[in-house]
Scaffold this motif. Structure first.
Motif, PDB file in Angstrom:
ATOM      1  N   UNK A   1       0.850  -1.185   0.000  1.00 35.86           N
ATOM      2  CA  UNK A   1       0.000   0.000   0.000  1.00 35.86           C
ATOM      3  C   UNK A   1       0.887   1.235   0.000  1.00 35.86           C
ATOM      4  N   UNK A   2       0.373   2.323  -0.580  1.00 32.11           N
ATOM      5  CA  UNK A   2       1.154   3.560  -0.688  1.00 32.11           C
ATOM      6  C   UNK A   2       0.300   4.738  -0.241  1.00 32.11           C
ATOM      7  N   UNK A   3       0.884   5.607   0.570  1.00 34.84           N
ATOM      8  CA  UNK A   3       0.228   6.821   1.051  1.00 34.84           C
ATOM      9  C   UNK A   3       0.980   8.050   0.553  1.00 34.84           C
ATOM     10  N   UNK A   4       0.312   9.190   0.436  1.00 31.63           N
ATOM     11  CA  UNK A   4       1.031  10.445   0.200  1.00 31.63           C
ATOM     12  C   UNK A   4       1.754  10.889   1.457  1.00 31.63           C
ATOM     13  N   UNK A   5       2.715  11.778   1.305  1.00 32.92           N
ATOM     14  CA  UNK A   5       3.514  12.238   2.440  1.00 32.92           C
ATOM     15  C   UNK A   5       2.638  12.786   3.553  1.00 32.92           C
ATOM     16  N   UNK A   6       1.545  13.482   3.174  1.00 35.06           N
ATOM     17  CA  UNK A   6       0.665  14.082   4.173  1.00 35.06           C
ATOM     18  C   UNK A   6      -0.004  13.047   5.070  1.00 35.06           C
ATOM     19  N   UNK A   7      -0.064  11.806   4.631  1.00 33.18           N
ATOM     20  CA  UNK A   7      -0.740  10.748   5.391  1.00 33.18           C
ATOM     21  C   UNK A   7       0.243   9.743   5.983  1.00 33.18           C
ATOM     22  N   UNK A   8       1.477  10.183   6.194  1.00 31.93           N
ATOM     23  CA  UNK A   8       2.470   9.286   6.797  1.00 31.93           C
ATOM     24  C   UNK A   8       2.032   8.835   8.180  1.00 31.93           C
ATOM     25  N   UNK A   9       1.346   9.696   8.925  1.00 34.39           N
ATOM     26  CA  UNK A   9       0.845   9.291  10.240  1.00 34.39           C
ATOM     27  C   UNK A   9      -0.062   8.090  10.141  1.00 34.39           C
ATOM     28  N   UNK A  10      -0.938   8.062   9.138  1.00 37.65           N
ATOM     29  CA  UNK A  10      -1.818   6.908   8.957  1.00 37.65           C
ATOM     30  C   UNK A  10      -1.023   5.677   8.539  1.00 37.65           C
ATOM     31  N   UNK A  11      -0.029   5.882   7.670  1.00 40.79           N
ATOM     32  CA  UNK A  11       0.822   4.761   7.261  1.00 40.79           C
ATOM     33  C   UNK A  11       1.534   4.153   8.464  1.00 40.79           C
ATOM     34  N   UNK A  12       2.069   5.011   9.342  1.00 39.68           N
ATOM     35  CA  UNK A  12       2.735   4.520  10.552  1.00 39.68           C
ATOM     36  C   UNK A  12       1.737   3.848  11.495  1.00 39.68           C
ATOM     37  N   UNK A  13       0.523   4.360  11.541  1.00 42.16           N
ATOM     38  CA  UNK A  13      -0.515   3.742  12.370  1.00 42.16           C
ATOM     39  C   UNK A  13      -0.831   2.342  11.869  1.00 42.16           C
ATOM     40  N   UNK A  14      -0.900   2.165  10.552  1.00 45.90           N
ATOM     41  CA  UNK A  14      -1.126   0.834   9.985  1.00 45.90           C
ATOM     42  C   UNK A  14      -0.056  -0.148  10.445  1.00 45.90           C
ATOM     43  N   UNK A  15       1.200   0.314  10.380  1.00 50.51           N
ATOM     44  CA  UNK A  15       2.307  -0.562  10.763  1.00 50.51           C
ATOM     45  C   UNK A  15       2.265  -0.838  12.265  1.00 50.51           C
ATOM     46  N   UNK A  16       1.991   0.199  13.039  1.00 48.57           N
ATOM     47  CA  UNK A  16       1.918   0.045  14.494  1.00 48.57           C
ATOM     48  C   UNK A  16       0.860  -0.979  14.892  1.00 48.57           C
ATOM     49  N   UNK A  17      -0.287  -0.939  14.215  1.00 51.94           N
ATOM     50  CA  UNK A  17      -1.393  -1.844  14.544  1.00 51.94           C
ATOM     51  C   UNK A  17      -1.321  -3.162  13.775  1.00 51.94           C
ATOM     52  N   UNK A  18      -0.310  -3.295  12.912  1.00 47.65           N
ATOM     53  CA  UNK A  18      -0.094  -4.544  12.181  1.00 47.65           C
ATOM     54  C   UNK A  18      -1.296  -4.911  11.317  1.00 47.65           C
ATOM     55  N   UNK A  19      -1.873  -3.920  10.657  1.00 49.80           N
ATOM     56  CA  UNK A  19      -3.027  -4.169   9.797  1.00 49.80           C
ATOM     57  C   UNK A  19      -2.631  -4.194   8.322  1.00 49.80           C
ATOM     58  N   UNK A  20      -1.327  -4.219   8.052  1.00 51.70           N
ATOM     59  CA  UNK A  20      -0.832  -4.209   6.690  1.00 51.70           C
ATOM     60  C   UNK A  20      -0.162  -5.540   6.382  1.00 51.70           C
ATOM     61  N   UNK A  21       0.300  -5.685   5.152  1.00 52.51           N
ATOM     62  CA  UNK A  21       1.133  -6.808   4.757  1.00 52.51           C
ATOM     63  C   UNK A  21       2.392  -6.236   4.117  1.00 52.51           C
ATOM     64  N   UNK A  22       3.498  -6.975   4.175  1.00 54.81           N
ATOM     65  CA  UNK A  22       4.717  -6.521   3.521  1.00 54.81           C
ATOM     66  C   UNK A  22       5.130  -5.131   3.965  1.00 54.81           C
ATOM     67  N   UNK A  23       5.369  -4.251   3.009  1.00 56.55           N
ATOM     68  CA  UNK A  23       5.818  -2.887   3.283  1.00 56.55           C
ATOM     69  C   UNK A  23       4.758  -1.855   2.885  1.00 56.55           C
ATOM     70  N   UNK A  24       4.756  -0.736   3.612  1.00 54.73           N
ATOM     71  CA  UNK A  24       3.874   0.387   3.320  1.00 54.73           C
ATOM     72  C   UNK A  24       4.740   1.528   2.791  1.00 54.73           C
ATOM     73  N   UNK A  25       4.426   2.011   1.586  1.00 56.34           N
ATOM     74  CA  UNK A  25       5.203   3.049   0.958  1.00 56.34           C
ATOM     75  C   UNK A  25       4.614   4.433   1.162  1.00 56.34           C
ATOM     76  N   UNK A  26       5.442   5.445   0.901  1.00 55.30           N
ATOM     77  CA  UNK A  26       5.031   6.843   1.021  1.00 55.30           C
ATOM     78  C   UNK A  26       5.580   7.613  -0.180  1.00 55.30           C
TER      79      UNK A  26
END
Length: 480
Positions: A390-415
């Motif tokens: 999954x990929x987020x814009x820079x403005x949504x890095x907080x949400x990307x980090x939240x995904x990783x923190x809560x382990x709701x993603x797979x593999x890597x999350x891009x920005x």
């Protein structure tokens, strides 16, 4: 920044053109603030929210020093060290910046009231400092996250042993989750030409970490025919370990936590997969007491999948929860190699199963420059593939980090940083087409592949992070 982006997107821009581009006075960056380090006081780890602590700030372009480069960042990615930074655990990273600031007059630049985070990037060199000969403005690059001074003899056989070894964007400032990043020139490597910016930015930290841990002689030294137990095998770290095992003629035994993650491992080519939740392994009876009967049940299940063989190597990173089982199931003379402790860094195991069976425990931390280069070379040759989901814009890095923190993603999350959309930056379309299904594997699974990147016939676990070598709790988050 528009002039820089236009130059990057034009096929006619020369190195001299890039060198002549005026640098902006400031750029946008993802930061944490020193005066907010107590904002989560009293909350549990799970309740600390990166969306509240990560900011998008306009920051001044840092001074360029000898042996350094300024890079226009097209894309970056989230690692768990970014999560640690954002929730100020196990401690604030401003202590790292303060200590680094005392090393020299030049490093004082890093000791600021804000910390620009991020330990991955793909982008274009804008400027190089005195003494840089290998890279020029306009070069398309990725960066690994090892920062070393190399003034001590200790680091010259293995740069990871340098006393001033740090992780860029975690223990240093001016990281990759930004429009511009400051790196040492020996962090730079060629961008794989068949990948988009966001795909190229995803592997750096976790791919290099997995390479050293599993393949390098500094790690387990995996060989053909080895059985390799991989915890969190669909995660940001484990997904690369799984690929290295398959590419190197070993047999991965993939441990995951859901049918969806098991399906990803099988799609990568793994046949031996254990869903630890479905099979209900409980290695601890309570907080203080492990259950050896569960170790034995786990070992029996592994032998069912390997034709009666125990594992030669355990790719460890969960730590406390799994370490006793990992030591137990390793074959006589085998190796447990660990790079993390995401479930707790006070490990307990029955030493009789270690010493009497001549097993080894090896500590592994990120990778030296040569190992990072070799790992990136395998990406560039299409032997190992990004696991971007999954990929987020820079403005949504907080949400990307939240995904990783809560382990709701797979593999890597891009920005995406300067890149205006996904799918840009591909130079070798022929090689890309050859490996398109593997490149999109994690995107297809999550349904988030950008339009036009996969054919209609293409169908088809937590992320890694390097932490401080001096703070045991700040380690890779590689569980699934």
């Amino acid at each position: 920044m528009k002039e820089i982006l236009d130059a990057i997107q034009s096929p006619d821009t020369t190195s001299a053109d890039f060198a002549a581009l005026p640098l902006p006075e400031s750029y946008r960056a993802v930061t944490v603030h020193k005066d907010e380090t107590e904002m989560f006081a009293g909350l549990t780890t799970r309740d600390k929210d990166p969306r509240k602590s990560l900011h998008i700030d306009d920051v001044p372009v840092p001074e360029l020093g000898p042996g350094e480069a300024l890079v226009a960042v097209m894309a970056s990615s989230v690692n768990y060290n970014s999560v640690w930074t954002s929730i100020f655990e196990p401690l604030s990273t401003f202590g790292f910046l303060e200590r680094y600031g005392k090393v020299s007059e030049l490093t004082r630049r890093h000791d600021l009231p804000y910390h620009i985070i991020g330990s991955d990037l793909a982008g274009v060199v804008l400027r190089t400092g005195p003494g840089v000969n290998a890279w020029r403005p306009g070069d398309e690059v990725v960066a690994h996250c090892l920062s070393v001074e190399l003034e001590s003899s200790d680091g010259h056989n293995d740069t990871m042993l340098d006393p001033e070894q740090r992780i860029w964007g975690f223990e240093t400032n001016f990281g990759g989750l930004a429009e511009i990043a400051l790196v040492k020139s020996n962090q730079l490597m060629p961008k794989p030409e068949h990948l988009s910016w966001e795909e190229a930015a995803a592997p750096g930290l976790v791919n290099s970490t997995a390479y050293r841990q599993l393949v390098s002689r500094n790690g387990a030294g995996m060989k053909q025919g080895d059985n390799v137990l991989i915890w969190g095998a669909s995660g940001g770290l484990g997904s690369y370990a799984t690929q290295f095992a398959l590419a190197g003629g070993a047999t991965p035994i993939c441990v995951v936590s859901s049918p969806e993650k098991a399906a990803i491992c099988r799609a990568m080519g793994a046949e031996a997969v254990i869903d630890r939740n479905a099979e209900d392994y409980r290695f601890w009876k309570d907080e203080r007491t492990q259950d050896p009967r569960e170790w034995k049940r786990f070992g029996k299940r592994i032998r069912e999948l390997t034709g009666g063989e125990d594992v030669d190597i355990v790719f460890e990173h969960p730590g406390r929860e799994t370490f006793g089982a990992s030591v137990y199931v390793t074959r006589k003379g085998g190796t447990v190699v660990t790079c993390a402790s995401t479930s707790g860094y006070t490990h307990e195991y029955d030493n009789r199963y270690l010493w009497m069976s001549l097993k080894r425990i090896i500590g592994s931390h990120f990778a030296n420059y040569r190992e990072a280069w070799e790992a990136n070379r395998l990406i560039a040759k299409g032997k190992i593939h990004p696991t971007l989901s999954k990929v987020y814009p820079l403005e949504e890095t907080g949400q990307a980090a939240h995904d990783v923190h809560r382990n709701v993603h797979q593999g890597k999350v891009g920005v995406l940083a300067l890149a205006p959309r996904e799918g840009l930056g591909v130079r070798d379309h022929e090689l890309r087409e050859k490996h398109l299904r593997a490149i999109n594997l994690f995107r297809d699974t999550t349904g988030s592949a950008p339009a036009g990147t996969a054919g209609a016939e293409d169908t088809t676990e937590a992320t890694g992070s390097t932490g401080s070598p001096t703070e045991p709790a700040a380690r890779h988050r590689g569980d699934d």
